[in-house]
Design an enzyme around this catalytic site. Structure first.
Site, PDB file in Angstrom:
ATOM      1  N   LYS A   1     115.098  -6.276 151.085  1.00 21.14           N
ATOM      2  CA  LYS A   1     113.953  -5.706 150.392  1.00 21.14           C
ATOM      3  C   LYS A   1     113.465  -4.448 151.126  1.00 21.14           C
ATOM      4  CE  LYS A   1     109.469  -7.218 151.454  1.00 21.14           C
ATOM      5  NZ  LYS A   1     109.048  -7.173 152.811  1.00 21.14           N
TER       6      LYS A   1
ATOM      7  N   ASP B   1     104.475  -5.714 149.755  1.00 19.44           N
ATOM      8  CA  ASP B   1     105.145  -6.275 150.923  1.00 19.44           C
ATOM      9  C   ASP B   1     105.308  -7.797 150.831  1.00 19.44           C
ATOM     10  OD1 ASP B   1     106.189  -5.870 153.604  1.00 19.44           O
ATOM     11  OD2 ASP B   1     104.400  -6.866 154.357  1.00 19.44           O
TER      12      ASP B   1
ATOM     13  N   ASP C   1     115.642 -12.418 149.835  1.00 15.73           N
ATOM     14  CA  ASP C   1     114.213 -12.637 150.007  1.00 15.73           C
ATOM     15  C   ASP C   1     114.156 -13.744 151.056  1.00 15.73           C
ATOM     16  OD1 ASP C   1     111.623 -13.850 149.845  1.00 15.73           O
ATOM     17  OD2 ASP C   1     111.321 -12.709 148.011  1.00 15.73           O
ATOM     18  N   HIS C   2     113.798 -13.387 152.283  1.00 18.49           N
ATOM     19  CA  HIS C   2     114.010 -14.362 153.363  1.00 18.49           C
ATOM     20  C   HIS C   2     113.155 -15.623 153.180  1.00 18.49           C
ATOM     21  CE1 HIS C   2     110.447 -12.627 155.325  1.00 18.49           C
ATOM     22  NE2 HIS C   2     110.405 -13.714 156.058  1.00 18.49           N
TER      23      HIS C   2
ATOM     24  N   HIS D   1     107.916 -12.431 148.100  1.00 21.58           N
ATOM     25  CA  HIS D   1     107.850 -13.763 148.702  1.00 21.58           C
ATOM     26  C   HIS D   1     106.924 -14.726 147.931  1.00 21.58           C
ATOM     27  CE1 HIS D   1     109.869 -11.598 151.740  1.00 21.58           C
ATOM     28  NE2 HIS D   1     108.829 -11.217 152.439  1.00 21.58           N
TER      29      HIS D   1
ATOM     30  N   LYS E   1     113.957 -20.175 153.812  1.00 20.97           N
ATOM     31  CA  LYS E   1     113.207 -21.105 154.660  1.00 20.97           C
ATOM     32  C   LYS E   1     113.443 -22.529 154.172  1.00 20.97           C
ATOM     33  CE  LYS E   1     109.482 -17.821 155.673  1.00 20.97           C
ATOM     34  NZ  LYS E   1     109.370 -17.603 157.088  1.00 20.97           N
TER      35      LYS E   1
HETATM   36  C1  BG6 Z   1     108.202  -9.420 155.579  1.00 24.95           C
HETATM   37  C2  BG6 Z   1     107.086  -8.415 155.522  1.00 24.95           C
HETATM   38  O1  BG6 Z   1     108.975  -9.359 154.408  1.00 24.95           O
HETATM   39  O2  BG6 Z   1     107.651 -10.728 155.707  1.00 24.95           O
HETATM   40  C3  BG6 Z   1     106.218  -8.522 156.760  1.00 24.95           C
HETATM   41  O3  BG6 Z   1     107.615  -7.111 155.416  1.00 24.95           O
HETATM   42  C4  BG6 Z   1     105.719  -9.928 156.944  1.00 24.95           C
HETATM   43  O4  BG6 Z   1     105.111  -7.636 156.690  1.00 24.95           O
HETATM   44  C5  BG6 Z   1     106.888 -10.915 156.882  1.00 24.95           C
HETATM   45  O5  BG6 Z   1     105.101 -10.001 158.209  1.00 24.95           O
HETATM   46  C6  BG6 Z   1     106.385 -12.339 156.882  1.00 24.95           C
HETATM   47  O6  BG6 Z   1     107.473 -13.186 157.059  1.00 24.95           O
HETATM   48  P1  BG6 Z   1     107.316 -14.586 157.815  1.00 24.95           P
HETATM   49  O7  BG6 Z   1     108.674 -15.189 157.720  1.00 24.95           O
HETATM   50  O8  BG6 Z   1     106.878 -14.266 159.218  1.00 24.95           O
HETATM   51  O9  BG6 Z   1     106.273 -15.319 157.054  1.00 24.95           O
END
Ligand code: BG6
Length: 543
Positions: free
Chosen positions: A188, A275, A217-218, A280, A222
């Site tokens: 992304k 973001d 989309d990480h 997410h 999870k």
């Molecule tokens: C990212 C954003 O995609 O996700 C960041 O660009 C954010 O701003 C992060 O901090 C949050 O990911 P996680 O896994 O720490 O909840």
């Protein structure tokens, strides 16, 4: 596996152990078991390939990708014939590259076997004339290491290159092949608004087919996010309640305790809506609200997520202020430390109106969810780091008892904790022992750490392995990305076109603008304010 092993064992007269299905082979159990395991491993082992990482000298590669690959290597999940080719502009040798990335691997372990799988090629990725050289290097590597004609290309570069690299790969014929697979992983942001997202998809599809595209989309990687599917569809008792008849509202909070850190330059052009919400948080909404998929397959699941996105009741430019609140953190003291305001952060203009906090309310117009409000909020520099989904059930129709807080009904909540202290908690009323019928709200909780002592795999570990195995279930499909942008676009427009829409300040370390705190409708109902621990009560809340 141990259980399976025991089930397959029978004892012969001499009490020598054999696997029953293999009895005729008269092989000792451990030999058979080893063969059996080897075959299972082979079945789930990805095919031999080269993983090409564009943007190899960048932060994501060092912090996330290489450690995830190392974990896969340690679990023997990488193919035997495999290599990673790091690509970026910086002039490095294979040895330099190995040295650089090894800083991000455990210091007390022998990482040499893994490190030796890493190679490097300096390429100006913006320049198509460098790609024939890249192609030759890949061919040489394949021949030297006896690797099949399969490639995964990972774009871990600035988004400007998302259109350039696929075109250059296509120019040298590295995009499609009948002999092996070609997959493209894209990080992304997938565009910065609806128009650029449509354009990006169009351009990617010029060179790669949709089933070759893996948009990361990480959040979907999870473990606890995937557990949303299992919680809903492996348990028959929840599903009958999972609709407008029993659910008062759904709440998602994704709080971060850190500010924008060193990413002010990027963040100021993005903001919390782009973001976190567009990707997410909407993906979480998709999993919570979707209908049961026909199978656990990539298309079946992604079809259902798309249907949810298509049913989102669109907020219009005219009514944005009724549905969405934006905020920006201001200078404050957190636990005795002075913290900068957003506008003082490096790379952020002093008059920036970019939101570091968003809270919104919307509906899903379909049979299951008609009339049920969904509230989501996310922000930087909030009191703690916690992401959770809260399902608040409707109150009982007849209030027979009084709770000890002197309200007439108990709280029926299901809290699904995505991170940290991953788990699930149910809250409901129980009788306080003794005279009368006083009711107290109690929690019943499950923590992931009780189920396994192993650490949970990281999102990148899971997603990389899925892509290697050709499973796109946990990757975003192009049509869903577009539908999510369609939903947020009127908000982006309103904020851009109407300066009178306020950006509320909130002191860093607090739960966002006060107006957002009163957003949830219902008598005495407010957001759940998460603590570090899932089960923390009002009396004890560690942040
Ligand atoms: C990212 C954003 O995609 O996700 C960041 O660009 C954010 O701003 C992060 O901090 C949050 O990911 P996680 O896994 O720490 O909840």
């Amino acid at each position: 596996m141990i259980k399976l092993r025991e089930q397959l064992i029978v004892h012969d007269k001499n009490h020598k152990k054999f696997f029953s299905p293999f009895q005729k082979l008269k092989q000792p159990i451990d030999v058979i078991f080893a063969i059996f395991m080897k075959n299972i491993e082979k079945m789930i082992q990805p095919k031999s390939h080269i993983l090409v990482i564009f943007g190899a000298s960048g932060d994501l590669t060092k912090r996330k990708l290489i450690p995830a690959l190392y974990d896969l290597f340690q679990q023997k999940r990488l193919p035997e014939q495999f290599a990673v080719l790091g690509v970026s502009r910086t002039d490095l040798s294979d040895t330099d590259f190995r040295k650089r990335v090894s800083e991000f691997l455990p210091k007390n372990e022998d990482v040499s076997d893994f490190i030796n799988m890493l190679y490097y090629e300096a390429v100006n990725t913006g320049n198509a004339t460098d790609f024939p050289r890249l192609k030759i290097r890949l061919k040489t590597l394949r021949q030297e290491l006896n690797i099949d004609d399969n490639y995964i290309f990972y774009l871990s570069t600035p988004p400007l290159l998302y259109e350039v690299i696929p075109a250059s790969l296509a120019q040298v014929g590295l995009n499609k092949s009948d002999a092996g697979f070609r997959r493209l992983i894209v990080e992304k942001p997938f565009g910065t608004d609806l128009e650029s997202a449509l354009d990006l998809n169009k351009k990617l599809l010029l060179y790669f087919d949709e089933d070759q595209l893996y948009r990361i989309d990480h959040y979907l990687g999870k473990e606890t996010v995937q557990n949303l599917l299992v919680t809903r569809f492996a348990n028959a008792f929840l599903e009958p309640l999972w609709n407008r008849n029993y659910i008062h509202h759904v709440e998602i909070t994704s709080a971060e305790s850190l500010g924008v850190e060193k990413r002010g330059g990027y963040y100021d052009k993005s903001g919390a809506l782009r973001d976190m919400v567009q990707n997410h948080l909407l993906q979480l909404v998709g999993l919570i609200a979707m209908e049961p998929p026909v199978t656990i397959g990539a298309d079946a699941i992604r079809d259902e997520i798309l249907k949810v996105f298509k049913s989102l009741s669109h907020i219009t430019e005219e009514n944005v202020t009724d549905h969405v609140i934006r905020g920006q953190y201001t200078e404050s003291k957190i636990r005795g430390n002075q913290v900068k305001g957003y506008r003082e952060e490096e790379g952020v203009p002093a008059d920036s109106r970019t939101e570091t906090f968003v809270a919104m309310k919307f509906f899903i117009d379909n049979w299951r969810w008609g009339g049920v409000p969904f509230y989501i909020r996310t922000g930087k520099h909030l009191p703690t780091r916690a992401t959770e989904v809260v399902i608040r059930f409707k109150q009982s129709p007849h209030h027979l008892f009084h709770t000890n807080e002197n309200v007439t009904s108990s709280e029926n909540l299901l809290v699904i904790r995505i991170q940290p202290d991953e788990g699930i908690m149910m809250k409901f009323g129980m009788k306080v022992p003794g005279a009368g019928f006083s009711v107290q709200n109690v929690g019943m909780d499950f923590h992931y750490s009780d189920l396994t002592h192993d650490r949970l795999p990281t999102a990148y570990e899971r997603l990389l392995l899925d892509c290697m195995q050709g499973d796109a279930t946990l990757y975003s499909r192009g049509d869903a990305v577009e539908a999510a942008w369609e939903f947020v676009q009127p908000i982006i427009n309103a904020w851009k076109n109407d300066d009178s829409i306020p950006v509320y300040g909130y002191p860093a370390g607090t739960w966002g603008p006060e107006v957002a705190q009163n957003m949830i409708e219902g008598d005495g109902i407010e957001w759940r304010y998460p603590c570090k621990n899932l089960t923390a009560s009002d009396d004890y809340c560690e942040l």
